[in-house]
Design a protein around this motif. Structure first.
Motif, PDB file in Angstrom:
ATOM      1  N   PHE A  77      -3.013  10.027  19.811  1.00 19.72           N
ATOM      2  CA  PHE A  77      -1.677  10.273  19.291  1.00 19.72           C
ATOM      3  C   PHE A  77      -1.451  11.787  19.291  1.00 19.72           C
ATOM      4  O   PHE A  77      -2.086  12.505  18.533  1.00 19.72           O
ATOM      5  CB  PHE A  77      -1.523   9.708  17.879  1.00 19.72           C
ATOM      6  CG  PHE A  77      -1.562   8.202  17.834  1.00 19.72           C
ATOM      7  CD1 PHE A  77      -0.553   7.454  18.411  1.00 19.72           C
ATOM      8  CD2 PHE A  77      -2.607   7.536  17.204  1.00 19.72           C
ATOM      9  CE1 PHE A  77      -0.586   6.062  18.379  1.00 19.72           C
ATOM     10  CE2 PHE A  77      -2.656   6.154  17.158  1.00 19.72           C
ATOM     11  CZ  PHE A  77      -1.639   5.409  17.756  1.00 19.72           C
ATOM     12  N   LEU A 107       3.707   2.702  13.635  1.00 22.82           N
ATOM     13  CA  LEU A 107       2.476   3.281  14.159  1.00 22.82           C
ATOM     14  C   LEU A 107       1.287   2.387  13.840  1.00 22.82           C
ATOM     15  O   LEU A 107       0.427   2.125  14.695  1.00 22.82           O
ATOM     16  CB  LEU A 107       2.289   4.673  13.551  1.00 22.82           C
ATOM     17  CG  LEU A 107       1.394   5.680  14.280  1.00 22.82           C
ATOM     18  CD1 LEU A 107       1.822   5.850  15.728  1.00 22.82           C
ATOM     19  CD2 LEU A 107       1.429   7.022  13.559  1.00 22.82           C
ATOM     20  N   ASN A 149      -3.142  -3.090  19.423  1.00 25.80           N
ATOM     21  CA  ASN A 149      -4.143  -2.643  20.384  1.00 25.80           C
ATOM     22  C   ASN A 149      -5.530  -3.156  20.026  1.00 25.80           C
ATOM     23  O   ASN A 149      -6.303  -3.543  20.904  1.00 25.80           O
ATOM     24  CB  ASN A 149      -4.155  -1.117  20.461  1.00 25.80           C
ATOM     25  CG  ASN A 149      -3.154  -0.571  21.456  1.00 25.80           C
ATOM     26  OD1 ASN A 149      -3.444  -0.476  22.648  1.00 25.80           O
ATOM     27  ND2 ASN A 149      -1.967  -0.236  20.990  1.00 25.80           N
ATOM     28  N   MET A 186       7.350   1.148  29.000  1.00 22.77           N
ATOM     29  CA  MET A 186       6.512   1.320  27.817  1.00 22.77           C
ATOM     30  C   MET A 186       7.351   1.476  26.562  1.00 22.77           C
ATOM     31  O   MET A 186       6.952   1.100  25.482  1.00 22.77           O
ATOM     32  CB  MET A 186       5.588   2.515  28.017  1.00 22.77           C
ATOM     33  CG  MET A 186       4.580   2.301  29.138  1.00 22.77           C
ATOM     34  SD  MET A 186       3.436   3.662  29.354  1.00 22.77           S
ATOM     35  CE  MET A 186       2.307   3.311  28.019  1.00 22.77           C
ATOM     36  N   GLN A 187       8.546   1.989  26.714  1.00 28.16           N
ATOM     37  CA  GLN A 187       9.426   2.114  25.560  1.00 28.16           C
ATOM     38  C   GLN A 187       9.788   0.742  24.999  1.00 28.16           C
ATOM     39  O   GLN A 187       9.899   0.553  23.799  1.00 28.16           O
ATOM     40  CB  GLN A 187      10.689   2.868  25.949  1.00 28.16           C
ATOM     41  CG  GLN A 187      10.480   4.354  26.152  1.00 28.16           C
ATOM     42  CD  GLN A 187      11.748   5.024  26.570  1.00 28.16           C
ATOM     43  OE1 GLN A 187      12.255   4.810  27.663  1.00 28.16           O
ATOM     44  NE2 GLN A 187      12.275   5.828  25.710  1.00 28.16           N
ATOM     45  N   TYR A 210       1.308  -0.733  15.957  1.00 31.06           N
ATOM     46  CA  TYR A 210       0.877  -0.412  17.321  1.00 31.06           C
ATOM     47  C   TYR A 210      -0.650  -0.375  17.392  1.00 31.06           C
ATOM     48  O   TYR A 210      -1.255  -0.902  18.339  1.00 31.06           O
ATOM     49  CB  TYR A 210       1.475   0.935  17.728  1.00 31.06           C
ATOM     50  CG  TYR A 210       1.126   1.392  19.110  1.00 31.06           C
ATOM     51  CD1 TYR A 210       1.744   0.843  20.225  1.00 31.06           C
ATOM     52  CD2 TYR A 210       0.173   2.397  19.309  1.00 31.06           C
ATOM     53  CE1 TYR A 210       1.431   1.276  21.512  1.00 31.06           C
ATOM     54  CE2 TYR A 210      -0.142   2.836  20.580  1.00 31.06           C
ATOM     55  CZ  TYR A 210       0.488   2.274  21.677  1.00 31.06           C
ATOM     56  OH  TYR A 210       0.165   2.707  22.945  1.00 31.06           O
ATOM     57  N   THR A 269      -6.662   5.291  22.257  1.00 27.94           N
ATOM     58  CA  THR A 269      -5.519   6.128  22.593  1.00 27.94           C
ATOM     59  C   THR A 269      -5.539   7.398  21.763  1.00 27.94           C
ATOM     60  O   THR A 269      -6.182   7.461  20.710  1.00 27.94           O
ATOM     61  CB  THR A 269      -4.188   5.373  22.378  1.00 27.94           C
ATOM     62  OG1 THR A 269      -3.133   6.065  23.045  1.00 27.94           O
ATOM     63  CG2 THR A 269      -3.847   5.247  20.908  1.00 27.94           C
ATOM     64  N   ALA A 318       7.069  -0.408  22.740  1.00 23.96           N
ATOM     65  CA  ALA A 318       7.084   0.290  21.454  1.00 23.96           C
ATOM     66  C   ALA A 318       8.161  -0.288  20.547  1.00 23.96           C
ATOM     67  O   ALA A 318       7.955  -0.451  19.358  1.00 23.96           O
ATOM     68  CB  ALA A 318       7.325   1.780  21.678  1.00 23.96           C
ATOM     69  N   SER A 353       0.098   8.535  23.102  1.00 24.74           N
ATOM     70  CA  SER A 353       1.450   8.320  22.604  1.00 24.74           C
ATOM     71  C   SER A 353       1.941   9.625  22.014  1.00 24.74           C
ATOM     72  O   SER A 353       1.137  10.453  21.567  1.00 24.74           O
ATOM     73  CB  SER A 353       1.471   7.231  21.519  1.00 24.74           C
ATOM     74  OG  SER A 353       1.006   6.000  22.020  1.00 24.74           O
ATOM     75  N   PRO A 401       5.308   7.709  27.853  1.00 24.39           N
ATOM     76  CA  PRO A 401       4.366   7.007  26.974  1.00 24.39           C
ATOM     77  C   PRO A 401       5.118   6.485  25.749  1.00 24.39           C
ATOM     78  O   PRO A 401       6.279   6.843  25.542  1.00 24.39           O
ATOM     79  CB  PRO A 401       3.378   8.113  26.588  1.00 24.39           C
ATOM     80  CG  PRO A 401       4.193   9.362  26.632  1.00 24.39           C
ATOM     81  CD  PRO A 401       5.164   9.180  27.766  1.00 24.39           C
ATOM     82  N   PRO A 402       4.481   5.639  24.933  1.00 23.44           N
ATOM     83  CA  PRO A 402       5.120   5.208  23.688  1.00 23.44           C
ATOM     84  C   PRO A 402       5.492   6.412  22.826  1.00 23.44           C
ATOM     85  O   PRO A 402       4.757   7.398  22.779  1.00 23.44           O
ATOM     86  CB  PRO A 402       4.047   4.350  23.009  1.00 23.44           C
ATOM     87  CG  PRO A 402       3.198   3.868  24.144  1.00 23.44           C
ATOM     88  CD  PRO A 402       3.177   4.987  25.141  1.00 23.44           C
ATOM     89  N   VAL A 403       6.630   6.329  22.145  1.00 26.59           N
ATOM     90  CA  VAL A 403       7.129   7.431  21.318  1.00 26.59           C
ATOM     91  C   VAL A 403       7.392   6.919  19.907  1.00 26.59           C
ATOM     92  O   VAL A 403       7.996   5.854  19.726  1.00 26.59           O
ATOM     93  CB  VAL A 403       8.429   8.023  21.907  1.00 26.59           C
ATOM     94  CG1 VAL A 403       9.000   9.096  20.981  1.00 26.59           C
ATOM     95  CG2 VAL A 403       8.164   8.614  23.290  1.00 26.59           C
TER      96      VAL A 403
END
Length: 219
Positions: free
Chosen positions: A124, A201, A208, A1-2, A204, A122, A5, A152, A185-187
Motif C-alpha cells: 500500500f 481497505l 485477498n 482494477m477500479q 480488500y 501487496t 476496488a 495499491s 492499480p486499486p485506489v
C-alpha cells in the motif's frame, strides 16, 4: 482494477480487526520473521501519516509509533493481525531526517523485501491527498510496477481537503499514471481522523487473504 476496488465497498463494513500486536523489528532482510502468513506492507513519504492510519485501521492507538518528527520509522516492523496475517510498517522515504547512508540502507532493504519476500501480497503506497503528484511517489510506484510488485495507492488525510480539490488531486494522479500505465492499480481514499476508507481497505485485505488461502509457500 477500479471496478474490483468499487466492489469491495459494498461489503466493507463487515470486516474489522479484532486483535493486533507487535511481533518484531528488523533492520536486515535476514532478520525478517518467517513468511508463514500473508503480508500487507504500508509505505510512503515520511510525513504522509502512515502510523496514524495503521493505528486507525487496527483500532489500536499506540500500535505504530507516531511522532512530530518525520522519518520516525527506521526499521521494518511486523505486526500480527488476528493471528492470521502480517501488517508490515516500512521505513518512510523522502524527507526523513536520517543520514544518506541510512537512506541507502532503507532503499536496499525495501528492494530486497519487495522483490524477494514470497509472502508479500501487496504494497500500500500512501500518498498525501493535499499534494500534487510528487516525483518521489511516482518514481516509487514506477519501481514497483517494473518489478512486478502488486501495489495499491492509498490517499491519506482526505479530511484535510475539500471534495472539489480532492477530486482534482485524484484525477491529476490518474492522468499522470496513465501517461505510462495501461491501467491503474486499486485506489483508496482514507482519513486516520474520521476513518474514511478504512473499511474498504480492510475488506480488500480480507478478500485477498481469502483468495490466497492455502497458497503460501512452505517456510
Amino acid at each position: 482494477m477500479q471496478k474490483t476496488a468499487r466492489k469491495y465497498v459494498k461489503t466493507a463494513s463487515k470486516v474489522e480487526i479484532k486483535s493486533a500486536h507487535f511481533l518484531k523489528s528488523s533492520q536486515h532482510y535476514s532478520e525478517l520473521p518467517p513468511g508463514d502468513k500473508p503480508e500487507f506492507a504500508f509505505v510512503g513519504r515520511s510525513n504522509v501519516g502512515k502510523s496514524s492510519l495503521i493505528n486507525r485501521l487496527t483500532r489500536h492507538k499506540g500500535l505504530a509509533k507516531t511522532s512530530s518528527t518525520p522519518g520516525k520509522t527506521q526499521l521494518f516492523n511486523h505486526f500480527v493481525i488476528d493471528g492470521s496475517w502480517y501488517l508490515v510498517d516500512l521505513p518512510g522515504y523522502g524527507f526523513a531526517r536520517v543520514s544518506k547512508k541510512a537512506r541507502v540502507g532503507f532503499e536496499n532493504m525495501i528492494r530486497d523485501y519487495t522483490t524477494r519476500r514470497q509472502s508479500l501480497v501487496t504494497v500500500f503506497v500512501l500518498v498525501d491527498s493535499r499534494l500534487e503528484p510528487q516525483k518521489l511517489d511516482l518514481e516509487f510506484m514506477e519501481y514497483l510496477g517494473l518489478s512486478q510488485v502488486p501495489f495499491s495507492i492509498v490517499f491519506t488525510k482526505t479530511d484535510k481537503v475539500n471534495k472539489t480539490k480532492l477530486q482534482a488531486q485524484l484525477e491529476a494522479y490518474k492522468a499522470t499514471l496513465l501517461e505510462t500505465w495501461e491501467e491503474l492499480p486499486p485506489v483508496f481514499q482514507t482519513s486516520a481522523e474520521n476513518g474514511e476508507g478504512c473499511p474498504e481497505l480492510l475488506h480488500y485485505i480480507a478478500e485477498n487473504i481469502r483468495l490466497l488461502d492455502g497458497l503460501l509457500p512452505p517456510v
